[in-house]
Structures are given as structure tokens and as C-alpha cells.
Design an enzyme around this catalytic site. Structure first.
Site, mmCIF file in Angstrom:
data_model
loop_
_atom_site.group_PDB
_atom_site.id
_atom_site.type_symbol
_atom_site.label_atom_id
_atom_site.label_comp_id
_atom_site.label_asym_id
_atom_site.label_seq_id
_atom_site.Cartn_x
_atom_site.Cartn_y
_atom_site.Cartn_z
ATOM 1 N N HIS A 139 0.873 -1.181 0.000
ATOM 2 C CA HIS A 139 0.000 0.000 0.000
ATOM 3 C C HIS A 139 0.902 1.221 0.000
ATOM 4 O O HIS A 139 1.714 1.393 0.907
ATOM 5 C CB HIS A 139 -0.908 0.005 1.231
ATOM 6 C CG HIS A 139 -1.725 1.259 1.368
ATOM 7 N ND1 HIS A 139 -2.665 1.629 0.432
ATOM 8 C CD2 HIS A 139 -1.729 2.223 2.312
ATOM 9 C CE1 HIS A 139 -3.225 2.767 0.805
ATOM 10 N NE2 HIS A 139 -2.672 3.145 1.944
ATOM 11 N N GLY A 178 -5.843 3.097 -1.492
ATOM 12 C CA GLY A 178 -5.333 4.287 -2.165
ATOM 13 C C GLY A 178 -6.174 4.785 -3.305
ATOM 14 O O GLY A 178 -5.824 5.795 -3.935
ATOM 15 N N GLY A 195 -10.358 1.957 2.004
ATOM 16 C CA GLY A 195 -10.889 2.575 3.210
ATOM 17 C C GLY A 195 -11.710 3.787 2.810
ATOM 18 O O GLY A 195 -12.932 3.745 2.735
ATOM 19 N N ARG A 196 -11.006 4.860 2.499
ATOM 20 C CA ARG A 196 -11.663 6.104 2.102
ATOM 21 C C ARG A 196 -12.599 5.897 0.920
ATOM 22 O O ARG A 196 -13.695 6.464 0.874
ATOM 23 C CB ARG A 196 -10.581 7.147 1.753
ATOM 24 C CG ARG A 196 -11.125 8.530 1.445
ATOM 25 C CD ARG A 196 -10.001 9.521 1.255
ATOM 26 N NE ARG A 196 -9.177 9.216 0.096
ATOM 27 C CZ ARG A 196 -8.659 10.143 -0.704
ATOM 28 N NH1 ARG A 196 -8.897 11.412 -0.482
ATOM 29 N NH2 ARG A 196 -7.903 9.803 -1.718
ATOM 30 N N ARG A 204 -9.440 16.984 8.620
ATOM 31 C CA ARG A 204 -8.748 16.828 7.346
ATOM 32 C C ARG A 204 -8.281 18.162 6.743
ATOM 33 O O ARG A 204 -7.173 18.239 6.197
ATOM 34 C CB ARG A 204 -9.614 16.067 6.337
ATOM 35 C CG ARG A 204 -9.902 14.623 6.755
ATOM 36 C CD ARG A 204 -10.632 13.835 5.680
ATOM 37 N NE ARG A 204 -9.745 13.467 4.594
ATOM 38 C CZ ARG A 204 -9.758 14.015 3.399
ATOM 39 N NH1 ARG A 204 -10.621 14.978 3.102
ATOM 40 N NH2 ARG A 204 -8.910 13.616 2.470
ATOM 41 N N CYS A 240 -10.809 27.854 19.808
ATOM 42 C CA CYS A 240 -9.857 28.931 20.095
ATOM 43 C C CYS A 240 -8.517 28.565 19.472
ATOM 44 O O CYS A 240 -7.544 28.223 20.136
ATOM 45 C CB CYS A 240 -9.737 29.115 21.611
ATOM 46 S SG CYS A 240 -8.744 30.547 22.068
ATOM 47 N N GLU A 241 -8.492 28.617 18.150
ATOM 48 C CA GLU A 241 -7.326 28.199 17.366
ATOM 49 C C GLU A 241 -7.451 28.820 15.987
ATOM 50 O O GLU A 241 -8.465 28.652 15.307
ATOM 51 C CB GLU A 241 -7.303 26.674 17.252
ATOM 52 C CG GLU A 241 -5.997 26.090 16.776
ATOM 53 C CD GLU A 241 -4.931 26.111 17.854
ATOM 54 O OE1 GLU A 241 -3.776 26.425 17.512
ATOM 55 O OE2 GLU A 241 -5.238 25.827 19.022
ATOM 56 N N TYR A 294 -11.967 9.296 7.580
ATOM 57 C CA TYR A 294 -10.964 10.028 8.359
ATOM 58 C C TYR A 294 -11.554 11.332 8.891
ATOM 59 O O TYR A 294 -10.909 12.379 8.847
ATOM 60 C CB TYR A 294 -9.709 10.273 7.519
ATOM 61 C CG TYR A 294 -9.115 8.984 7.012
ATOM 62 C CD1 TYR A 294 -8.429 8.138 7.870
ATOM 63 C CD2 TYR A 294 -9.302 8.576 5.700
ATOM 64 C CE1 TYR A 294 -7.926 6.925 7.429
ATOM 65 C CE2 TYR A 294 -8.808 7.361 5.256
ATOM 66 C CZ TYR A 294 -8.116 6.544 6.118
ATOM 67 O OH TYR A 294 -7.640 5.337 5.681
#
Length: 425
Positions: A195, A231, A274-275, A311, A344-345, A380
Site C-alpha cells: 500500500h 489508495g 478505506g476512504r 482533514r 480557540c485556534e 478520516y
């Protein structure tokens, strides 16, 4: 096997899988992840030409999603002890042919090694140390080797899992050493896996076939299964392309047939998405809580942040977005906006590119209190969620056969502090 059609990038919507977004928000609150089961099953069907589809559950590991793909024929990959336990809780058995559950990693922690030995879970070894550690505890078993072929690819450098800067897999010129280690413990190398990254193209995927073939020839006839990994790219915006699945399968099948001819026995062919299976099924429903003008920039600020969907801040990932007009008007004028969250970022921005560069997006004029949907958010996403700023994790909902099912309740404050304690002085 057909290549899917790219979705339409629409800036407005009122429904998800036939159900009103506003009704879903009223019933389950915001922020909430919603998954369309039909999309997952269609992507699973896309890959039906392969002998086995093994779902990489790290993309989205809710028990209901694991049960869904299990009931429709998918095997499962686990990358931690808890993912093994999730698979078993969702109805998978530990043993079988092919292995229903495979543990794929570059290390064993103590719990994972104990569990693989106790349950006889098949192991896909990503390091030579794993061979030694398993061999001492469970000699005589079959194993798979994950090979790093010396190259990788992905939609981001952070999703590239091959090449000399990647920690994953056994370096391609160390196969002989691994075979010698396996032989010391009577471990049979029955499978190989490659992979190279998430979001690869057909050229790089075709190179996986060559790398697998070379490794299999070196290992020899003990190989009865090869996995081309995952992938497969997901289309997030217009202009992007899916891989030609029929062409990819032909390359993989030709490689497999050459191995069968050389070994004189069947070799099964796995793919490990997966994705690809879950990304397009997922929607994050959030509420617009403030609209701010900062000089010439307009901000839509949501009650969802990177604690829900990381993401964009991790990879600069693009996600389609749509406003849900409370009056049902899908023809509102559009404007350039920056979409951010409540944290707060400064990096809590959903419209950013890799490197943290903030960009704007054309979306309909909206009002405070209206809903915004972040799309293609099935992979994800929830699994990377956090409690940063002491924010509770959102709810998860599965739309199955026209009905919405709560598959994870929203975290409460009590959930957040469970396990914490103040020492007595």
C-alpha cells in the site's frame, strides 16, 4: 466493473439520501455525521471483480458501518487491538479462509500481540521485529508481509505511505532476511501486501502490481494471496477523476495469473479500500452560529470545528459544502466566504489549503441559525475527532433503507470527564 460518475458540486441542498436535512438536525442536533448506506454499498459493488474486498476500518470504524460491510461480503483490516475488538463486536470471526480479520501494523504493542496470539488473528507484518515477536509467541502460523516497494504517492505528502521517508512496511530489499527470520519460527509467508498511499493515480497503482509480483517471485510458492492495498482516489470536486477500475483490475489480474502459472496453484487477489468505500457517504451537518465581516472577508462560523473534521487542517483537504436554506430557496445569490469553526485556534478553518493558507469558497448568502453541510466527510473524519476545547464528539447517524438510525449518541459532559479524578490532599 464500472468507474463511478463524479458527483455534482452544488452549493445548496435540502436533503441527504431523501431525508430533510432540517429534520435530521432537529432530531439529532448539530454537529452530526450522517452516512448514506446506499453509497457505501455502491462503492463496495464497484470492486466486486476482485476476489476479496478488505475494508480498512480506520477510515470509519463505527460498529454499524462494520456490520453493514460485513453483511455485504467485505473482510476487514485492523491496525490496533481495539480495532480487532471492534471487528469481533461487529460480528466478524477471528479465524477463517480467507482471514476475516487481518492485523496490519509496523509494531505490536503488548495488547495487540496478546490478542493476535489468543484469537489467532492473521498478522500482516510491517517490520522484521514483528516477525520475531509473533514467532516467539506463536510459532508455526501463517503470516503476510507488508512490503515498502521504495516508492509512494498520495494526495498529500502526509498520506504517502511508501518510499524511504515512510515508516510503513518492510523495505523491498530486506525480504530475504524476513524469510530467514520467519523460517526460524516455522512461520509460513502465505501473503504479500503493498500500500503506497491514499489518493494515488493509475500509473502509481500499476507500479504496485509490479512490486507485488517481484516480491512474490522472491518469496516463492508459499504465497497464496496478494493484496494491492488501497489508495483509490475519491472525487471531492469537479474536474477530479476516479481511477479506471476496469483497467486497474486487468493489471492486477494479469499479475495474479502470472504468479499462478509460476507457482502452479491459485493465488487470491485482494483490494483494501478505506476512504473509497465511505468518504462520499458522509455528511457533517453543522449550524451557522455567526456571520462576521473582517475587512473584505466574510466568515461563516459553525458549531463544528477541526475537533469534528480535522482533514482540512491536517492536509488542506477540500470538502464540498452546501447551505441549507431555511426558506427552501435554492437560487440565492452567492458570495465568497471563509468557513470556520468555534475553536480557540487560528487554524480552525474548513476552507484552507495545505500549508494553512486560508481561501474562500462561493456559497449562497446565508443567515445565522441556518445549516451548512460539509460533504464527502465519511472517511478520516469522526475517527480523527478530539475533545479539544473540551468539545464533546458529535452524533453519528446511518440512513438505511430510507430511515435514519442513531448509531452513536452525542457525548455528554459526563462522558468527557469520566475517568478523571482530583487527588485528595
Amino acid at each position: 466493473m464500472t468507474t463511478p460518475t463524479a458527483p455534482t458540486d452544488s452549493p445548496s441542498r435540502t436533503e441527504i439520501a431523501g431525508l430533510e436535512v432540517a429534520d435530521l438536525a432537529r432530531r439529532f442536533g448539530t454537529p452530526t455525521f450522517v452516512y448514506d448506506a446506499a453509497t457505501i454499498l455502491q462503492r463496495l459493488a464497484d470492486l466486486s471483480a476482485f476476489d476479496h474486498v478488505r475494508y480498512a476500518q480506520k477510515a470509519a470504524s463505527n460498529l454499524a458501518l462494520l456490520d453493514l460491510v460485513r453483511r455485504h461480503g467485505a473482510l476487514v483490516d485492523a491496525v490496533s487491538a481495539a480495532e480487532i475488538r471492534r471487528a469481533l463486536a461487529a460480528g466478524y470471526t477471528a479465524e477463517g479462509t480467507p482471514p476475516p480479520v487481518v492485523y496490519t501494523a509496523d509494531i505490536f504493542d503488548a495488547e495487540a500481540l496478546d490478542l493476535c496470539v489468543e484469537k489467532n488473528v492473521h498478522v500482516n507484518c510491517g517490520s522484521s521485529d514483528m516477525i520475531d515477536q509473533l514467532g516467539r509467541r506463536a510459532p508455526g502460523r501463517r503470516i503476510t508481509l507488508r512490503i515498502n516497494p521504495g516508492f509512494g504517492h498520495g494526495h498529500s505528502q502526509k498520506t504517502n505511505t511508501g518510499g524511504k521517508q515512510a515508516k510503513h512496511g518492510i523495505w523491498h530489499d530486506q525480504i530475504a532476511d524476513c524469510l530467514a527470520r520467519a523460517a526460524r519460527f516455522q512461520l509460513e509467508v502465505s501473503g504479500l501486501h503493498v500500500h503506497i498511499g491514499s489518493g494515488t493515480d493509475l500509473d502509481h497503482l500499476s507500479r504496485v502490481c509490479g512490486a507485488l509480483e517481484n516480491a512474490a517471485v522472491e518469496v516463492g510458492p508459499s504465497v497464496t494471496s496478494v493484496s494491492v492495498g488501497g489508495g483509490l482516489p475519491t472525487v471531492y470536486r469537479q474536474g477530479e477523476q476516479y481511477v479506471d477500475l476496469a483497467a486497474y483490475y486487468e493489471l492486477c489480474d494479469a499479475m495474479r495469473k502470472r504468479l499462478q502459472a509460476g507457482f502452479g496453484h491459485p493465488v487470491s487477489l485482494e483490494i483494501e479500500p478505506g476512504r473509497y468505500l465511505v468518504a462520499e457517504s458522509g455528511y457533517l451537518i453543522a449550524e451557522i452560529r455567526a456571520i462576521k465581516q473582517q475587512d473584505d472577508n466574510t466568515f461563516y462560523l459553525l458549531d463544528a470545528g477541526f475537533n469534528n473534521l480535522a482533514r482540512p487542517i491536517l492536509y488542506g483537504a477540500y470538502h464540498p459544502m452546501s447551505v441549507v436554506p431555511s426558506d427552501g430557496d435554492l437560487s440565492r445569490p452567492e458570495q465568497e466566504v471563509i468557513v470556520g469553526g468555534p475553536l480557540c485556534e487560528s487554524g480552525d478553518i474548513f476552507t484552507q489549503e495545505e500549508g494553512g493558507f486560508v481561501v474562500s469558497r462561493r456559497l449562497p448568502v446565508a443567515r445565522v441559525g441556518e445549516l451548512l453541510v460539509i460533504e464527502c466527510a465519511g472517511a478520516y473524519s469522526f475517527v480523527m475527532g478530539s475533545n479539544y476545547n473540551s468539545k464533546p464528539l458529535g452524533a453519528e447517524v446511518l440512513i438505511l433503507q430510507g430511515r435514519a438510525h442513531l448509531i452513536r449518541r452525542r457525548q455528554t459532559f459526563e462522558d468527557l470527564v469520566r475517568g478523571e479524578s482530583i487527588p485528595e490532599l
